[in-house]
Design an enzyme around this catalytic site. Sequence first.
Site, mmCIF file in Angstrom:
data_model
loop_
_atom_site.group_PDB
_atom_site.id
_atom_site.type_symbol
_atom_site.label_atom_id
_atom_site.label_comp_id
_atom_site.label_asym_id
_atom_site.label_seq_id
_atom_site.Cartn_x
_atom_site.Cartn_y
_atom_site.Cartn_z
ATOM 1 N N ASN A 185 99.897 -22.855 -33.230
ATOM 2 C CA ASN A 185 99.814 -22.222 -34.547
ATOM 3 C C ASN A 185 98.428 -21.652 -34.791
ATOM 4 O OD1 ASN A 185 102.008 -23.796 -36.927
ATOM 5 N ND2 ASN A 185 102.245 -23.824 -34.705
ATOM 6 N N TYR A 236 97.295 -36.948 -25.789
ATOM 7 C CA TYR A 236 97.911 -36.377 -26.996
ATOM 8 C C TYR A 236 99.384 -36.058 -26.760
ATOM 9 C CZ TYR A 236 99.549 -32.690 -30.099
ATOM 10 O OH TYR A 236 100.324 -31.939 -30.940
ATOM 11 N N ALA A 240 99.523 -36.591 -37.555
ATOM 12 C CA ALA A 240 99.290 -36.949 -36.156
ATOM 13 C C ALA A 240 97.803 -36.833 -35.870
ATOM 14 C CB ALA A 240 100.048 -36.003 -35.220
ATOM 15 N N ASN A 269 93.819 -16.829 -23.129
ATOM 16 C CA ASN A 269 92.702 -17.161 -24.023
ATOM 17 C C ASN A 269 91.625 -16.083 -24.024
ATOM 18 O OD1 ASN A 269 93.983 -19.571 -24.614
ATOM 19 N ND2 ASN A 269 92.824 -20.767 -23.110
ATOM 20 N N THR A 289 105.625 -30.731 -30.695
ATOM 21 C CA THR A 289 104.909 -29.658 -30.015
ATOM 22 C C THR A 289 105.592 -29.279 -28.707
ATOM 23 O OG1 THR A 289 102.849 -29.218 -28.820
ATOM 24 C CG2 THR A 289 103.444 -31.507 -29.071
ATOM 25 N N ASP A 290 105.349 -28.050 -28.256
ATOM 26 C CA ASP A 290 105.865 -27.631 -26.944
ATOM 27 C C ASP A 290 105.139 -28.331 -25.794
ATOM 28 O OD1 ASP A 290 103.431 -26.303 -27.149
ATOM 29 O OD2 ASP A 290 104.247 -24.293 -26.815
ATOM 30 N N GLU A 291 103.998 -28.980 -26.099
ATOM 31 C CA GLU A 291 103.230 -29.618 -25.019
ATOM 32 C C GLU A 291 103.971 -30.782 -24.380
ATOM 33 O OE1 GLU A 291 99.153 -30.440 -25.711
ATOM 34 O OE2 GLU A 291 98.889 -28.685 -26.978
ATOM 35 N N GLN A 351 86.219 -20.156 -32.308
ATOM 36 C CA GLN A 351 85.627 -18.881 -31.845
ATOM 37 C C GLN A 351 85.320 -17.954 -33.033
ATOM 38 O OE1 GLN A 351 84.869 -19.761 -29.111
ATOM 39 N NE2 GLN A 351 86.567 -21.103 -28.496
ATOM 40 N N LYS A 384 102.951 -37.628 -28.342
ATOM 41 C CA LYS A 384 103.932 -36.818 -29.085
ATOM 42 C C LYS A 384 105.304 -36.935 -28.411
ATOM 43 C CE LYS A 384 103.526 -34.546 -32.216
ATOM 44 N NZ LYS A 384 103.564 -34.853 -33.680
HETATM 45 P P1 NAD Z 1 95.733 -31.637 -38.044
HETATM 46 O O1 NAD Z 1 94.910 -32.518 -37.159
HETATM 47 O O2 NAD Z 1 95.114 -30.417 -38.631
HETATM 48 O O3 NAD Z 1 96.301 -32.501 -39.284
HETATM 49 C C1 NAD Z 1 96.775 -33.801 -39.124
HETATM 50 C C2 NAD Z 1 96.798 -34.453 -40.507
HETATM 51 O O4 NAD Z 1 97.347 -35.773 -40.364
HETATM 52 C C3 NAD Z 1 95.415 -34.622 -41.145
HETATM 53 O O5 NAD Z 1 95.454 -34.230 -42.492
HETATM 54 C C4 NAD Z 1 95.130 -36.120 -41.006
HETATM 55 O O6 NAD Z 1 94.296 -36.617 -42.046
HETATM 56 C C5 NAD Z 1 96.534 -36.694 -41.084
HETATM 57 N N1 NAD Z 1 96.627 -38.011 -40.420
HETATM 58 C C6 NAD Z 1 96.168 -38.355 -39.181
HETATM 59 N N2 NAD Z 1 96.433 -39.658 -38.948
HETATM 60 C C7 NAD Z 1 97.076 -40.139 -40.043
HETATM 61 C C8 NAD Z 1 97.630 -41.389 -40.395
HETATM 62 N N3 NAD Z 1 97.536 -42.449 -39.552
HETATM 63 N N4 NAD Z 1 98.228 -41.524 -41.590
HETATM 64 C C9 NAD Z 1 98.313 -40.478 -42.454
HETATM 65 N N5 NAD Z 1 97.812 -39.256 -42.183
HETATM 66 C C10 NAD Z 1 97.199 -39.090 -40.984
HETATM 67 O O7 NAD Z 1 97.032 -31.296 -37.200
HETATM 68 P P2 NAD Z 1 97.940 -29.985 -37.199
HETATM 69 O O8 NAD Z 1 97.415 -29.047 -36.211
HETATM 70 O O9 NAD Z 1 98.162 -29.558 -38.602
HETATM 71 O O10 NAD Z 1 99.295 -30.600 -36.621
HETATM 72 C C11 NAD Z 1 100.277 -31.133 -37.490
HETATM 73 C C12 NAD Z 1 101.490 -31.529 -36.683
HETATM 74 O O11 NAD Z 1 102.013 -30.399 -36.013
HETATM 75 C C13 NAD Z 1 101.206 -32.574 -35.598
HETATM 76 O O12 NAD Z 1 102.299 -33.468 -35.556
HETATM 77 C C14 NAD Z 1 101.122 -31.765 -34.324
HETATM 78 O O13 NAD Z 1 101.499 -32.532 -33.214
HETATM 79 C C15 NAD Z 1 102.120 -30.671 -34.615
HETATM 80 N N6 NAD Z 1 101.920 -29.399 -33.923
HETATM 81 C C16 NAD Z 1 100.717 -28.748 -33.994
HETATM 82 C C17 NAD Z 1 100.560 -27.502 -33.395
HETATM 83 C C18 NAD Z 1 99.266 -26.723 -33.495
HETATM 84 O O14 NAD Z 1 99.177 -25.641 -32.943
HETATM 85 N N7 NAD Z 1 98.262 -27.191 -34.211
HETATM 86 C C19 NAD Z 1 101.632 -26.946 -32.678
HETATM 87 C C20 NAD Z 1 102.848 -27.653 -32.608
HETATM 88 C C21 NAD Z 1 102.977 -28.862 -33.246
HETATM 89 O O1 TDX Z 2 86.489 -23.930 -27.298
HETATM 90 C C1 TDX Z 2 87.577 -23.848 -26.750
HETATM 91 N N1 TDX Z 2 87.742 -22.987 -25.699
HETATM 92 C C2 TDX Z 2 88.920 -22.833 -25.041
HETATM 93 O O2 TDX Z 2 89.011 -22.037 -24.093
HETATM 94 C C3 TDX Z 2 88.732 -24.628 -27.185
HETATM 95 C C4 TDX Z 2 88.589 -25.583 -28.331
HETATM 96 C C5 TDX Z 2 89.925 -24.448 -26.524
HETATM 97 N N2 TDX Z 2 90.020 -23.591 -25.477
HETATM 98 C C6 TDX Z 2 91.333 -23.368 -24.835
HETATM 99 C C7 TDX Z 2 92.126 -24.608 -24.476
HETATM 100 C C8 TDX Z 2 93.567 -24.118 -24.623
HETATM 101 O O3 TDX Z 2 93.947 -23.424 -23.444
HETATM 102 O O4 TDX Z 2 92.125 -22.687 -25.819
HETATM 103 C C9 TDX Z 2 93.498 -23.106 -25.766
HETATM 104 C C10 TDX Z 2 93.903 -23.680 -27.109
HETATM 105 O O5 TDX Z 2 93.181 -24.893 -27.292
HETATM 106 P P1 TDX Z 2 93.422 -25.848 -28.570
HETATM 107 O O6 TDX Z 2 93.174 -25.068 -29.813
HETATM 108 O O7 TDX Z 2 92.652 -27.100 -28.354
HETATM 109 O O8 TDX Z 2 94.995 -26.072 -28.523
HETATM 110 P P2 TDX Z 2 95.986 -26.719 -27.426
HETATM 111 O O9 TDX Z 2 95.291 -27.687 -26.552
HETATM 112 O O10 TDX Z 2 96.746 -25.600 -26.795
HETATM 113 O O11 TDX Z 2 96.941 -27.557 -28.418
HETATM 114 C C11 TDX Z 2 97.367 -26.972 -29.670
HETATM 115 O O12 TDX Z 2 98.676 -26.491 -29.600
HETATM 116 C C12 TDX Z 2 99.700 -27.442 -29.464
HETATM 117 C C13 TDX Z 2 97.242 -27.976 -30.806
HETATM 118 O O13 TDX Z 2 95.906 -28.456 -30.891
HETATM 119 C C14 TDX Z 2 98.206 -29.110 -30.603
HETATM 120 O O14 TDX Z 2 98.158 -30.004 -31.715
HETATM 121 C C15 TDX Z 2 99.599 -28.551 -30.487
HETATM 122 O O15 TDX Z 2 100.505 -29.566 -30.161
#
Ligand code: NAD
Ligand code: TDX
Length: 332
Positions: free
Chosen positions: A178, A148, A80, A247, A121-123, A192, A152
């Site tokens: 995560n 975003y 994604a 945060n 995602t929970d978002e 951070q 999703k």
């Molecule tokens: P990330 O941005 O770290 O990784 C995304 C990966 O997808 C990358 O390796 C990127 O190269 C690949 N990608 C993007 N577009 C692509 C395409 N068109 N074809 C093939 N590969 C492609 O994201 P993440 O944080 O690891 O999130 C992974 C999944 O988990 C997402 O679906 C996200 O919505 C979900 N998710 C993330 C969180 C979080 O806290 N990060 C929480 C809940 C759900």
């Molecule tokens: O520099 C920062 N300072 C700050 O206060 C950044 C980058 C973020 N923030 C805040 C915004 C959010 O309240 O921190 C919190 C977390 O921010 P992100 O890491 O951008 O995450 P969030 O927007 O909560 O979304 C994440 O969790 C759900 C993932 O990026 C998503 O992919 C997932 O779906």
Amino acid sequence: MSRLLVTGGAGFIGSNFVHHVIAHTDHTVTVLDKLTYAGNEASLAGLPEDRVRLVVGDIADAAVVDPLVAEADAVVHYAAESHNDNSLHDPRPFLDTNIIGTYTLLEAARRYDVRFHHISTDEVYGDLELDDPARFTESTPYNPSSPYSSTKAGSDLLVRAWVRSFGVRATISNCSNNYGPYQHVEKFIPRQITNVLRGIRPKLYGTGENVRDWIHADDHSSAVLTILDKGEIGETYLIGADGEKDNKSVVELILQITGNPTDAYDLVTDRPGHDLRYAIDSTKLRTELGWKPTYGDFESGLAATIDWYRENEAWWAPTKDGVEAFYASKGQ
Ligand code: NAD
Ligand code: TDX
């Protein structure tokens, strides 16, 4: 033994999942990843070549997707565009990957009748008030806030429709925020940590009162394996580890663990439309499928994550300056 096709397996959570699968099962894994700015081949370094293969390609390209889905026993779909701040700046790639990419995979899963698990995602549920006793459950109405989260939400609805209309054997999971190794430095916790390691003051959006519900990426992986194994087709499972933190508290903890004054941070321009609070009720997953998280203590998980970034500067250093320049241009 199964052959898993893991999309986005070179990203943060996808690569953690591949490491988890190799350590805890005898499955083989094909990673399909476009290696966008967020993907990093180095996140898969050291994994056995006879069990893990990387195919570089786009999930929206049916010519690439079809043969890979045809040869898999199950697809686990992580790929994604994942960063809210980027989606506010340039939404288009979010539509291409999150909507058209998911559609392309679903069509292949339908064509070859392959088990499909969709990572979300929970978002998609929007946000909660700080003092609301409620948490998100599987029946909370969808109410996404950002480009975003709306893409999703759209992808989740496509999966539900492909189950109902075409009999695709799919499940969905919606997980909370995560943390852990291999997370891109654009995201809150790694940004951070690496700021502190570089002697830059952490940057909190707005007042720092926004709440996120943290889960270690390894616990997310064990939950996904549980759903693949025991989940009921057509069902949605919420994944969370009761890890609500504002945060400001997270930044203070990072400063404390690294031996810095806990007020050595800056408040910066808030994110437009910034969701106030997320909170997951994962009762269904725990009671129906018997899953539970293993990282009970956020502070020790965070300390281990800080150690990982300290020891793996070569992994994140090439992207750090560009990310900070992007944020600086927005007053963040
Ligand atoms: P990330 O941005 O770290 O990784 C995304 C990966 O997808 C990358 O390796 C990127 O190269 C690949 N990608 C993007 N577009 C692509 C395409 N068109 N074809 C093939 N590969 C492609 O994201 P993440 O944080 O690891 O999130 C992974 C999944 O988990 C997402 O679906 C996200 O919505 C979900 N998710 C993330 C969180 C979080 O806290 N990060 C929480 C809940 C759900
Ligand atoms: O520099 C920062 N300072 C700050 O206060 C950044 C980058 C973020 N923030 C805040 C915004 C959010 O309240 O921190 C919190 C977390 O921010 P992100 O890491 O951008 O995450 P969030 O927007 O909560 O979304 C994440 O969790 C759900 C993932 O990026 C998503 O992919 C997932 O779906």
